[in-house]
Write a protein that holds these residues in place. Structure first.
Motif, mmCIF file in Angstrom:
data_model
loop_
_atom_site.group_PDB
_atom_site.id
_atom_site.type_symbol
_atom_site.label_atom_id
_atom_site.label_comp_id
_atom_site.label_asym_id
_atom_site.label_seq_id
_atom_site.Cartn_x
_atom_site.Cartn_y
_atom_site.Cartn_z
ATOM 1 N N ASP A 1 -6.183 0.624 3.138
ATOM 2 C CA ASP A 1 -5.712 -0.645 2.234
ATOM 3 C C ASP A 1 -5.249 -1.632 2.795
ATOM 4 O O ASP A 1 -5.301 -2.867 2.274
ATOM 5 C CB ASP A 1 -4.920 -0.137 1.055
ATOM 6 C CG ASP A 1 -5.084 -0.414 -0.404
ATOM 7 O OD1 ASP A 1 -6.304 -1.155 -0.677
ATOM 8 O OD2 ASP A 1 -4.278 -0.279 -1.130
ATOM 9 N N ALA B 1 -3.840 4.737 2.231
ATOM 10 C CA ALA B 1 -2.849 3.563 2.076
ATOM 11 C C ALA B 1 -2.938 2.609 3.540
ATOM 12 O O ALA B 1 -3.108 1.355 3.509
ATOM 13 C CB ALA B 1 -1.327 4.166 2.312
ATOM 14 N N ASP C 1 -3.783 10.653 1.142
ATOM 15 C CA ASP C 1 -3.151 9.459 0.474
ATOM 16 C C ASP C 1 -2.721 8.595 1.578
ATOM 17 O O ASP C 1 -2.762 7.494 1.384
ATOM 18 C CB ASP C 1 -2.179 10.031 -0.214
ATOM 19 C CG ASP C 1 -2.317 10.886 -1.323
ATOM 20 O OD1 ASP C 1 -2.642 10.367 -2.573
ATOM 21 O OD2 ASP C 1 -2.297 12.239 -1.207
ATOM 22 N N VAL C 2 -2.375 8.974 2.789
ATOM 23 C CA VAL C 2 -1.595 8.139 3.700
ATOM 24 C C VAL C 2 -3.225 7.461 4.441
ATOM 25 O O VAL C 2 -2.753 6.249 4.781
ATOM 26 C CB VAL C 2 -1.099 8.974 4.896
ATOM 27 C CG1 VAL C 2 -0.577 8.242 6.144
ATOM 28 C CG2 VAL C 2 0.105 9.959 4.240
ATOM 29 N N SER D 1 3.343 1.505 -3.450
ATOM 30 C CA SER D 1 2.433 1.787 -4.375
ATOM 31 C C SER D 1 1.916 3.134 -4.810
ATOM 32 O O SER D 1 1.523 3.619 -5.636
ATOM 33 C CB SER D 1 1.237 0.954 -4.846
ATOM 34 O OG SER D 1 0.317 1.292 -3.628
ATOM 35 N N ARG D 2 2.066 4.151 -3.509
ATOM 36 C CA ARG D 2 1.634 5.343 -3.501
ATOM 37 C C ARG D 2 2.710 6.256 -3.328
ATOM 38 O O ARG D 2 2.468 7.512 -3.847
ATOM 39 C CB ARG D 2 0.668 5.449 -2.393
ATOM 40 C CG ARG D 2 -0.694 4.813 -2.695
ATOM 41 C CD ARG D 2 -1.578 5.187 -1.497
ATOM 42 N NE ARG D 2 -2.925 4.808 -1.899
ATOM 43 C CZ ARG D 2 -3.335 3.359 -1.611
ATOM 44 N NH1 ARG D 2 -2.688 2.385 -1.303
ATOM 45 N NH2 ARG D 2 -4.833 3.374 -1.776
ATOM 46 N N ALA E 1 0.737 -1.128 0.111
ATOM 47 C CA ALA E 1 -0.054 0.036 0.260
ATOM 48 C C ALA E 1 0.897 1.346 0.024
ATOM 49 O O ALA E 1 0.444 2.215 -0.595
ATOM 50 C CB ALA E 1 -0.969 0.242 1.139
ATOM 51 N N ILE E 2 1.802 1.232 0.715
ATOM 52 C CA ILE E 2 2.882 2.395 0.587
ATOM 53 C C ILE E 2 3.538 2.463 -0.548
ATOM 54 O O ILE E 2 3.791 3.635 -1.040
ATOM 55 C CB ILE E 2 3.747 2.173 1.947
ATOM 56 C CG1 ILE E 2 2.969 2.477 3.396
ATOM 57 C CG2 ILE E 2 4.981 3.346 1.921
ATOM 58 C CD1 ILE E 2 3.649 2.220 4.395
#
Length: 267
Positions: free
Chosen positions: A261, A258, A254-255, A178-179, A175-176
């Protein structure tokens, strides 16, 4: 000195003195015990440092309750009146492996809400502190980063997942990466939150409920440095919240995505 300033001053003194006790035992081959799982470790340095911190607190605020990880201290934060939260060595696994990423953490609370905090990182000679006016490292005011581009941000998955939950660790990593631009893992939640507060990191996440001694001081540091700390629903984080999502505020959505996710990808 008003009462809040007195509590902030005492938190800093207690964290510094307790950290000094722990630091004297650092890299000395101290005996290691396990409390639960194979990676849930404790040392005499944890106990000695907590004892010193509690002594320092009670020298100024006698009989006020202390929540702490070791010994017979309370494990639940009182919802009314003044209280303190102590972690003598946050990052004991680092400590016993001679890795300098660990902290002695103290938070002062009133009616369940933090009003002052201090994280001492003795191996680096750094003292992070927060009061009602702001956040500081070694007496100099600090603030969270101004980064707004997720691809330039570094985010940390904090807390360690049990062996039967390593799919969640894998999901957190995915999750991290990929972002965001990069990922770190330091092995101490209080260290991570301190580094977020001074702008070195941009986000810190866990989908787990954090122990108060691992989290409250650092969360207060981040907020007083201008950052954002929520639960997995995006509501203001408290010591009894499920999950923690901390960021510089600019990339919080965004965080938060993640962090959410992790459960989705590991389901």
């Amino acid at each position: 000195m008003n009462e809040l300033d007195a509590r902030a001053d005492r938190a800093q003194r207690a964290a510094r003195d307790g950290g000094a006790v722990a630091h004297r035992a650092f890299r000395t081959g101290i005996d290691v015990e396990t409390k639960g799982g194979k990676t849930d470790v404790v040392t005499q340095a944890d106990r000695d440092a907590q004892r010193r911190v509690v002594e320092r607190i009670h020298a100024a605020f006698p009989d006020e309750p202390v929540v702490g990880e070791e010994d017979d201290e309370l494990k639940v934060v009182p919802e009314s009146g003044p209280s303190w939260i102590v972690d003598p060595i946050d990052g004991t696994n680092n400590f016993v492996r001679d890795v300098p990423m660990w902290a002695t953490s103290v938070a002062a609370l009133v009616d369940g809400e933090p009003v002052a905090a201090a994280n001492a990182l003795p191996a680096f000679e750094d003292l992070y502190a927060a009061d009602e006016r702001g956040a500081y490292r070694n007496g100099q005011e600090i603030s969270v980063s101004e980064r707004t581009d997720p691809e330039l941000c570094t985010v940390v998955p904090t807390f360690w997942w049990n062996f039967e939950e390593r799919d969640e660790y894998a999901a957190a990593t995915e999750a991290i990466v990929s972002r965001f631009g990069d990922l770190r893992r330091y092995g101490s939640m209080q260290v991570c939150l301190s580094l977020l507060a001074d702008g070195s990191l941009d986000g810190v996440i866990t989908n787990k409920r954090a122990n108060s001694w691992d989290s409250v001081a650092g969360a207060y540091l981040v907020r007083q440095a201008g950052g954002t700390v929520t639960d997995l629903d995006g509501d203001d984080w408290r010591h009894d919240s499920d999950g923690m999502v901390a960021s510089n505020g600019h990339v919080h959505d965004d965080v938060l995505a993640a962090a959410r996710d992790i459960a989705d990808r590991s389901a």
